[in-house]
Design an enzyme around this catalytic site. Sequence first.
Site: not given
Length: 467
Positions: A9-10, A13, A129-130, A183, A186-187, A190, A288, A446, A452
């Site tokens: 995978g080029l 990243m 990450s980065g 990760k 982390h996102n 972010e 978003r 409830r 409940h």
Amino acid sequence: MSASIGLIGLGVMGANLALNIAENGYTVAVFNRTLERTAEFMESADELAGQFVPTQSLEDLVAALPAPRTIILMVPAGAAVDAQMQALVPMLEPGDLLLDCGNADFNQTQRRLAELTDTGIGWVGVGVSGGSEGARFGPSIMVGCTAAEYERVSPVLTAIAAQFDGKPCCARLGTDGAGHFVKTLHNGIEYADMQMLAEAYGIMRDGLGWSAPKIGEVFARWNDGVLNAYLVEITAEVLKVHDDTSGGPLVDVIADRAGQKGTGTWSAIEAQKLGQPATTVEAAVSARCVSSMSALRTALSGVYASDEGASVSASDDTIEALELALLAGRLCAYSQGFTAIAAASEQHQWGVPLAEVAEIWRAGCIIRSRLLDDMASAFRDGVEFDNLLTHDHFTPQMTVAVPALRQIVGASVAAGLPIPALSAALAWFDGIRQARGTANLIQAQRDFFGSHSFERLDEAGSFHGPW
Ligand code: 6PG
């Protein structure tokens, strides 16, 4: 010629990671689905070209690597990862290791690992990450695998990782999905941080009527203080950029519809599943989504006029309060993120070292910030605490910052400025610090409609009301 490591995978990243690995002395066999891209990559590799073995097929790639092989996958998350895995497995041997370095849903990482159990082929989930710069010059690397597998992959991963005070920002955080889980969170952080910065920008743009460059100066100043962080730094940079076509700031002509590829949503969902909601992340993901509904937003802006009467006052005090409000919001987001990681670690018995997570986030990754060093020390203290916010390094900060957050949220709400992440942080904080909450009423409801049952404060056992 044989290579020491393979990479599939080029894209941006993958290519940058390959260059980074080569620069650290490794020979890399590379493969890309479209062969033109491989040719293009080889041309751009310049003086590093001699360290690559370009291959035309997966068979060639496997043949270029002596067993036991280590092959990095840097392909889009989801179906492409499964397709590569299925294609590769028949060509590999027990002892070979596949490293998924993309953003994967940790549940998928666990599933893939389980599917490979009988083959003797290892599946290592690696959070990287980065962005593209990080991949090229030093990312933060979060690994999930066995100790023995880490022994094999850590030389190359630590060599390419970012460094903080001479220490590589790379660590094994547990087995199977631990690296991809961390990760993902982390996102999530972010997303929360980016959204809160965008909200602060909105307050200055729409509440104070300031221009992008002027707002950029504020972010640049903030970057020298408690808010110091890569995301604050780039926000200051972005706001300064002039656009020749429009003759104004570039940010003013960028469409206000944010993209997303899924990690924020995974993060919010996983935190909810663990019963540890990351409400600032949820608010950021939702914001978003709302941003992408531009037709509806435009239509509704014509129906419901904004509150013209109220505005945010343009004083030094407001900017100082905004800085502290962002600090409080960021601490809430980190606190939610770390709590979710700790809960997942317990559920999956990963033993995630929280201090190391904070340490490897101090450089290379997108959320790197000054606060992370303090968090690393707090976790290293070894003090038992349920939550970052109960640690005595952060309680004085929150005590000062929360009134500012309340002031900013109040003023923005009154002025009709949307601040979903900042207000979610405040609402969460107000809930989490309330010793006597209001869920007693929910328990009564409830029990009323579904028998409940409830617990009493003054007596042990399970009770029903007389309704
Ligand atoms: C990183 C980034 C990286 C990528 C995200 C952005 O840590 O390097 O988080 O993984 O930028 O995929 O995600 P969205 O496209 O969903 O904003």
